[in-house]
Motif scaffolding. Structure first.
Motif, short mmCIF file in Angstrom:
data_model
loop_
_atom_site.label_atom_id
_atom_site.label_comp_id
_atom_site.label_asym_id
_atom_site.label_seq_id
_atom_site.Cartn_x
_atom_site.Cartn_y
_atom_site.Cartn_z
N ILE A 26 0.84 -1.20 0.00
CA ILE A 26 0.00 0.00 0.00
C ILE A 26 0.87 1.25 0.00
O ILE A 26 0.65 2.17 -0.79
CB ILE A 26 -0.98 -0.01 1.21
N ASN A 27 1.88 1.27 0.87
CA ASN A 27 2.76 2.45 0.93
C ASN A 27 3.52 2.64 -0.38
O ASN A 27 3.72 3.77 -0.82
CB ASN A 27 3.75 2.33 2.09
N ARG A 28 3.94 1.55 -1.00
CA ARG A 28 4.71 1.61 -2.25
C ARG A 28 3.88 2.23 -3.38
O ARG A 28 4.40 3.00 -4.18
CB ARG A 28 5.16 0.21 -2.65
N HIS A 29 2.60 1.88 -3.46
CA HIS A 29 1.78 2.30 -4.60
C HIS A 29 0.74 3.38 -4.25
O HIS A 29 -0.01 3.80 -5.14
CB HIS A 29 1.08 1.08 -5.21
N ASN A 30 0.72 3.80 -2.99
CA ASN A 30 -0.26 4.77 -2.52
C ASN A 30 -0.33 6.01 -3.41
O ASN A 30 -1.40 6.38 -3.89
CB ASN A 30 0.09 5.17 -1.07
N GLN A 31 0.81 6.66 -3.64
CA GLN A 31 0.82 7.92 -4.37
C GLN A 31 0.28 7.76 -5.79
O GLN A 31 -0.53 8.56 -6.25
CB GLN A 31 2.27 8.47 -4.41
N ARG A 32 0.73 6.73 -6.47
CA ARG A 32 0.31 6.53 -7.86
C ARG A 32 -1.18 6.25 -7.98
O ARG A 32 -1.87 6.80 -8.82
CB ARG A 32 1.13 5.38 -8.47
N ILE A 33 -1.69 5.38 -7.11
CA ILE A 33 -3.11 5.02 -7.16
C ILE A 33 -3.98 6.21 -6.74
O ILE A 33 -4.97 6.52 -7.40
CB ILE A 33 -3.39 3.78 -6.27
N THR A 34 -3.58 6.90 -5.67
CA THR A 34 -4.33 8.07 -5.21
C THR A 34 -4.37 9.15 -6.29
O THR A 34 -5.43 9.72 -6.56
CB THR A 34 -3.71 8.63 -3.92
N SER A 35 -3.25 9.40 -6.93
CA SER A 35 -3.19 10.42 -7.99
C SER A 35 -4.10 10.03 -9.16
O SER A 35 -4.79 10.88 -9.72
CB SER A 35 -1.76 10.58 -8.51
N PHE A 36 -4.07 8.75 -9.51
CA PHE A 36 -4.92 8.26 -10.61
C PHE A 36 -6.40 8.50 -10.28
O PHE A 36 -7.15 9.04 -11.08
CB PHE A 36 -4.65 6.78 -10.87
N ILE A 37 -6.80 8.10 -9.07
CA ILE A 37 -8.21 8.23 -8.67
C ILE A 37 -8.59 9.72 -8.64
O ILE A 37 -9.62 10.12 -9.19
CB ILE A 37 -8.47 7.57 -7.29
#
Length: 193
Positions: A26-37
């Protein structure tokens, strides 16, 4: 030098009972997924809700043993969040809220571009998927395809820009389309809305 643990290994660790492995993912991909959403819904609270729903779905799928590891954890999670975004738009489209007066005009609603957000989201995803597929083509084919499709150049203009004959440019375009179809078939990709 510290080596980063692969996503696939973290997924296996989590399935084996290591709760901390999921936290790392979750921490690794948090920024990318949050930005996408956020780029799709443009609302921080909704972004947070969809992000949480995404990982609830991830956890349930992993715990049921329904996830098949192909080294594609992030694209899989992005697809889940993408589907939840579409669900969000569908839910809100069913119950549109209109602040208006007595002279309410149904045609102002029918023409409202905001109601087409779902279609735009799907189109954007298809465009993104297609651009990724185009990147897999050989450079000469990719160059002709990009000039023709994205820059709307004629084969004569492509010929002049690349220094090859019109027939060669036509041939490269033909092979680019053939190869794209092969890539799409091989990966069972559906590019429709």
């Amino acid at each position: 030098m510290k080596l980063q643990i692969e996503d696939s290994e973290l997924v296996r660790d989590y399935i084996s009972g290591n709760e901390g492995a999921l936290e790392v993912l979750i921490n690794r991909h948090n920024q990318r997924i949050t930005s996408f959403i956020y780029s799709k819904v443009l609302d921080r609270d909704i972004t947070e809700d969809i992000f949480q729903d995404t990982f609830i779905k991830v956890i349930k799928t992993l715990k049921r043993g329904k996830y098949s590891e192909e080294g594609k954890f992030l694209p899989w999670v992005m697809r889940i969040s993408h589907n939840l975004i579409i669900d969000h738009f569908r839910r809100n489209k069913r119950m549109p809220m209109f602040e208006g007066s007595d002279d309410f005009n149904i045609f102002s609603v029918i023409g409202d571009d905001k109601l087409n957000a779902e279609k735009q989201l799907i189109k954007d995803q298809i465009d993104t998927d297609l651009r990724q597929l185009v990147e897999e083509l050989p450079d000469d084919q990719k160059e002709v395809l990009l000039m023709r499709i994205y820059k709307d150049m004629s084969f004569k203009e492509i010929s002049e820009n690349t220094g090859v004959s019109i027939n060669t440019a036509l041939g490269r375009m033909r092979y680019a389309l053939i190869n794209l179809r092969k890539i799409i078939d091989k990966n069972n990709i559906v590019l429709t809305n």
